[in-house]
Design an enzyme around this catalytic site. Sequence first.
Site, PDB file in Angstrom:
ATOM      1  N   ARG A 113       0.793  -1.236   0.000  1.00  0.00           N
ATOM      2  CA  ARG A 113       0.000   0.000   0.000  1.00  0.00           C
ATOM      3  C   ARG A 113       0.828   1.291   0.000  1.00  0.00           C
ATOM      4  O   ARG A 113       1.908   1.333   0.588  1.00  0.00           O
ATOM      5  CB  ARG A 113      -0.914   0.008   1.245  1.00  0.00           C
ATOM      6  CG  ARG A 113      -2.003  -1.047   1.143  1.00  0.00           C
ATOM      7  CD  ARG A 113      -2.801  -1.189   2.435  1.00  0.00           C
ATOM      8  NE  ARG A 113      -3.884  -2.167   2.267  1.00  0.00           N
ATOM      9  CZ  ARG A 113      -3.711  -3.501   2.286  1.00  0.00           C
ATOM     10  NH1 ARG A 113      -2.510  -4.009   2.498  1.00  0.00           N
ATOM     11  NH2 ARG A 113      -4.726  -4.307   2.081  1.00  0.00           N
ATOM     12  N   HIS A 138      -0.934  -2.473  -4.436  1.00  0.00           N
ATOM     13  CA  HIS A 138      -0.321  -3.294  -5.491  1.00  0.00           C
ATOM     14  C   HIS A 138      -0.288  -2.618  -6.862  1.00  0.00           C
ATOM     15  O   HIS A 138      -0.619  -3.222  -7.890  1.00  0.00           O
ATOM     16  CB  HIS A 138      -1.044  -4.640  -5.586  1.00  0.00           C
ATOM     17  CG  HIS A 138      -0.872  -5.530  -4.379  1.00  0.00           C
ATOM     18  ND1 HIS A 138       0.212  -5.462  -3.543  1.00  0.00           N
ATOM     19  CD2 HIS A 138      -1.687  -6.505  -3.865  1.00  0.00           C
ATOM     20  CE1 HIS A 138       0.073  -6.374  -2.572  1.00  0.00           C
ATOM     21  NE2 HIS A 138      -1.065  -7.001  -2.731  1.00  0.00           N
ATOM     22  N   HIS A 213       3.458 -12.679  -5.794  1.00  0.00           N
ATOM     23  CA  HIS A 213       2.312 -12.858  -4.902  1.00  0.00           C
ATOM     24  C   HIS A 213       1.766 -14.297  -4.944  1.00  0.00           C
ATOM     25  O   HIS A 213       0.554 -14.507  -4.989  1.00  0.00           O
ATOM     26  CB  HIS A 213       1.230 -11.848  -5.280  1.00  0.00           C
ATOM     27  CG  HIS A 213       0.359 -11.411  -4.145  1.00  0.00           C
ATOM     28  ND1 HIS A 213      -0.348 -12.305  -3.356  1.00  0.00           N
ATOM     29  CD2 HIS A 213       0.086 -10.183  -3.644  1.00  0.00           C
ATOM     30  CE1 HIS A 213      -1.027 -11.626  -2.450  1.00  0.00           C
ATOM     31  NE2 HIS A 213      -0.777 -10.335  -2.590  1.00  0.00           N
ATOM     32  N   ASP A 285      -1.348  -9.951   8.208  1.00  0.00           N
ATOM     33  CA  ASP A 285      -1.237  -9.213   6.946  1.00  0.00           C
ATOM     34  C   ASP A 285      -0.292  -8.046   7.211  1.00  0.00           C
ATOM     35  O   ASP A 285      -0.674  -6.887   7.139  1.00  0.00           O
ATOM     36  CB  ASP A 285      -2.627  -8.728   6.491  1.00  0.00           C
ATOM     37  CG  ASP A 285      -2.610  -8.191   5.061  1.00  0.00           C
ATOM     38  OD1 ASP A 285      -1.525  -8.155   4.446  1.00  0.00           O
ATOM     39  OD2 ASP A 285      -3.681  -7.809   4.568  1.00  0.00           O
ATOM     40  N   GLU A 353       5.574 -12.443   0.762  1.00  0.00           N
ATOM     41  CA  GLU A 353       5.929 -11.506  -0.306  1.00  0.00           C
ATOM     42  C   GLU A 353       7.170 -10.724   0.115  1.00  0.00           C
ATOM     43  O   GLU A 353       7.096  -9.871   0.998  1.00  0.00           O
ATOM     44  CB  GLU A 353       4.768 -10.537  -0.551  1.00  0.00           C
ATOM     45  CG  GLU A 353       3.476 -11.214  -0.937  1.00  0.00           C
ATOM     46  CD  GLU A 353       2.249 -10.399  -0.539  1.00  0.00           C
ATOM     47  OE1 GLU A 353       2.075  -9.286  -1.054  1.00  0.00           O
ATOM     48  OE2 GLU A 353       1.465 -10.870   0.310  1.00  0.00           O
TER      49      GLU A 353
END
Length: 388
Positions: A113, A138, A213, A285, A353
């Site tokens: 982000r 992304h 990803h 996350d 990631e």
Amino acid sequence: MAAKQNARTLLCALLFVGELLLAGSLSSQGMRGTIRKESFGKTASGAQIDLYTLSNKKGMEVAITDFGATVVALKVPDRAGKAADVVLGFDTLEGYENGTAYFGATVGRYGNRIGGGQFAIDGNTYTLPKNNGNNTLHGGVVGFNKRVWKAQEIASKDGESVEMSYLSADGEEGFPGDLSVKVVFTLPADRNELKINYTATTDKDTVLNLTNHSYFNLAGEGNGDILDHLLTLHAKKLTQVDKTLIPTGELRDVADTPMDFTSATAIGKRINENYEQLVFGKGYDHNWVIASGGGKGLTLTLAAEAYDPKSGRKLDVLTTEPGVQFYSGNFLDGSAKGKGNKAYGQRAAFCLETQHFPDSPNHPNFPSTLLKPNSVFHSRTAFRFSVK
Ligand code: BGC
């Protein structure tokens, strides 16, 4: 008599040399893997898309498409030698064109982000499309994952390689500068590893954060959730986030919190705890700060290890990047039908990631994501598989 003896010795020597040569040629043949190119269909706007399948003699196979430079399938053996596809995805190109979860894709120009959908370089403000609440996620509305890349099989000294390249034009999704990106995927002949090497150049100052990803389930895609997988993250801190998952700027210690994966811990053990960061992410996350600071130069550092006790498959993630986003598939809701028409439910997979930190352009204390003309961006990541 002596002449006969000499002739026999000579014959034996010739046979021996012949055998050596034969063994040599067989083993070099045996060393090589294979690469197969086939059509993966046409995009809605008519572009031809291909699928490249790389395989080695150790039982690993990886399929990559030039749509989004995406890893479509990755087959590796379990401890009994039985191969399974360990990444989520779709059987058809249409799935990738319409999908919203970034399955297997190359993410860019800026992975994760950017807060408020804007940043500044040298006093010039750049405004990006907001596709995630008030933020840009992304790379914007049409990120690198939805672009058609140019694919080329290239020579590689240690296995089979396919190179994907893409030219992102000045102003695309609001980012400055013509950016030329190359991503080389290599499957080494002698080990079960997917190597991903990124390079990029620009003609204006820009920001860049590239990642892959892939969504992994080491039991095989579509085979339940990943809550029993054991995870180790070689990180003592993470980038603390607000409720929209934008870093506050603080690098927070993970010790004594459910975010501590410094030793192997089941992903599901603490995921539902009432801990603010977990509530904000609906699970994990977050970007963990790799303890070594990332690989030095082009040297890889071990960032993460995941292990599925049932199948025995283990994944080691090595990178030159300073961070890793561990995402526990919280937003998967079974609505997208994956391979074999399987519904991928919440936490059906995890992502690791490798990246620079989210929203770095707005945090001068984070490692810089600025790329200038006349310098070359390099980044490397390896997904290494074994069994235990
Ligand atoms: C993000 C998640 C997002 C997922 C799929 C991850 O990298 O951190 O918040 O839902 O990608 O878009």
